[in-house]
Design an enzyme around this catalytic site. Structure first.
Site, PDB file in Angstrom:
ATOM      1  N   ASN A  45       4.537  -6.966   8.766  1.00 41.61           N
ATOM      2  CA  ASN A  45       3.887  -6.625  10.017  1.00 41.61           C
ATOM      3  C   ASN A  45       4.777  -6.979  11.195  1.00 41.61           C
ATOM      4  OD1 ASN A  45       1.621  -5.624   8.811  1.00 41.61           O
ATOM      5  ND2 ASN A  45       0.561  -7.599   8.782  1.00 41.61           N
TER       6      ASN A  45
ATOM      7  N   GLY B  92      -1.041   2.764   5.372  1.00 44.00           N
ATOM      8  CA  GLY B  92      -0.711   2.139   4.092  1.00 44.00           C
ATOM      9  C   GLY B  92      -0.310   0.687   4.242  1.00 44.00           C
ATOM     10  N   ASP B  93       0.366   0.363   5.331  1.00 46.45           N
ATOM     11  CA  ASP B  93       0.752  -1.015   5.615  1.00 46.45           C
ATOM     12  C   ASP B  93      -0.484  -1.903   5.715  1.00 46.45           C
ATOM     13  OD1 ASP B  93       2.273  -3.273   6.541  1.00 46.45           O
ATOM     14  OD2 ASP B  93       1.773  -2.721   8.595  1.00 46.45           O
ATOM     15  N   SER B  94      -1.493  -1.441   6.433  1.00 44.83           N
ATOM     16  CA  SER B  94      -2.716  -2.225   6.608  1.00 44.83           C
ATOM     17  C   SER B  94      -3.512  -2.333   5.315  1.00 44.83           C
ATOM     18  CB  SER B  94      -3.594  -1.588   7.694  1.00 44.83           C
ATOM     19  OG  SER B  94      -2.960  -1.655   8.955  1.00 44.83           O
TER      20      SER B  94
ATOM     21  N   ALA C 259       2.382   5.775   6.430  1.00 43.06           N
ATOM     22  CA  ALA C 259       2.890   4.408   6.273  1.00 43.06           C
ATOM     23  C   ALA C 259       2.125   3.437   7.160  1.00 43.06           C
ATOM     24  CB  ALA C 259       4.386   4.363   6.606  1.00 43.06           C
TER      25      ALA C 259
END
Length: 221
Positions: free
Chosen positions: A211, A35-37, A32
């Site tokens: 974020n 994956g967030d970035s 995750a």
């Protein structure tokens, strides 16, 4: 196109001597985290490509899409389209144990957002870029289509999540307890919440960024 993508990342890995392990060996929170970035970069690229504007405008538009609530909504919409392998990653991400929660989302939304990011991180680290792009395109289409269904003739957003309905008129000091009890039930039922966001033209409705939603727990910034 696919060959060009492969060549790009092969060169990237060779230049920086990157040799990561099998993505399946990573924890769901590690998946995750990357994956967030990845998702943030993809959305930023699309927003910037739409034309020049103030950076604050860019930030507001991106934040309305990468926030935990929007990601949870996307995860709900694409879950049935996942492969068996991807669904296993989704479940690992949703069931990951964390000591924090999103500031502007329920615990269930936070878990589903983490699952969404874990799937994207898995595809990225697995070099499955075409599938990654297809999943993101499908997810953005879900937001666009569901928002259109949830808006009235005047363009007013009328979709209210089950969480919002259940906590209406609940005293502030009892809201957190209500969220926890409800989310524990949803954990067992594997039910998902939904909340409306308008991205048909990347319109900003919720300025909260995923974020900023996460504290340093491995699933976001």
């Amino acid at each position: 196109m696919e060959k060009g993508i492969e060549n790009f990342f092969d060169y990237f890995k060779a230049t920086f001597r990157i040799d990561h392990a099998n993505p399946e060996s990573y924890s769901p929170l590690s998946l995750a985290y990357i994956g967030d970035s990845v998702f943030d970069l993809m959305v930023r690229t699309m927003i910037v490509s739409d034309g020049n504007k103030q950076t604050q405008k860019y930030h507001e538009q991106v934040s309305s899409i990468v926030c935990a609530r929007a990601q949870a909504k996307m995860m709900k919409g694409i879950k049935d389209s996942l492969t068996e392998e991807e669904h296993a990653i989704y479940k690992r991400g949703r069931n990951a144990n964390t000591n924090t929660k999103a500031k502007n989302a329920t615990l269930s939304e936070y878990r589903n957002a983490t699952a969404f990011e874990a799937v994207l991180g898995y595809l990225y680290l697995n070099d499955d870029f075409i599938r990654l792009f297809d999943i993101v395109k499908l997810a953005l289409d879900v937001l666009n289509n569901q928002d259109a269904d949830a808006s009235d003739d005047n363009g007013v957003n009328t979709d209210i999540s089950a969480d919002d309905k259940e906590v209406t008129d609940v005293p502030e000091e009892e809201m957190e307890t209500a969220d926890v009890e409800k989310d524990n039930s949803e954990w067992e039922d594997d039910a998902e919440d939904s909340v409306s966001k308008d991205i048909a033209s990347f319109t900003v409705i919720d300025g909260g960024s995923n974020n900023s939603d996460y504290e340093e727990d491995g699933s976001g910034d």
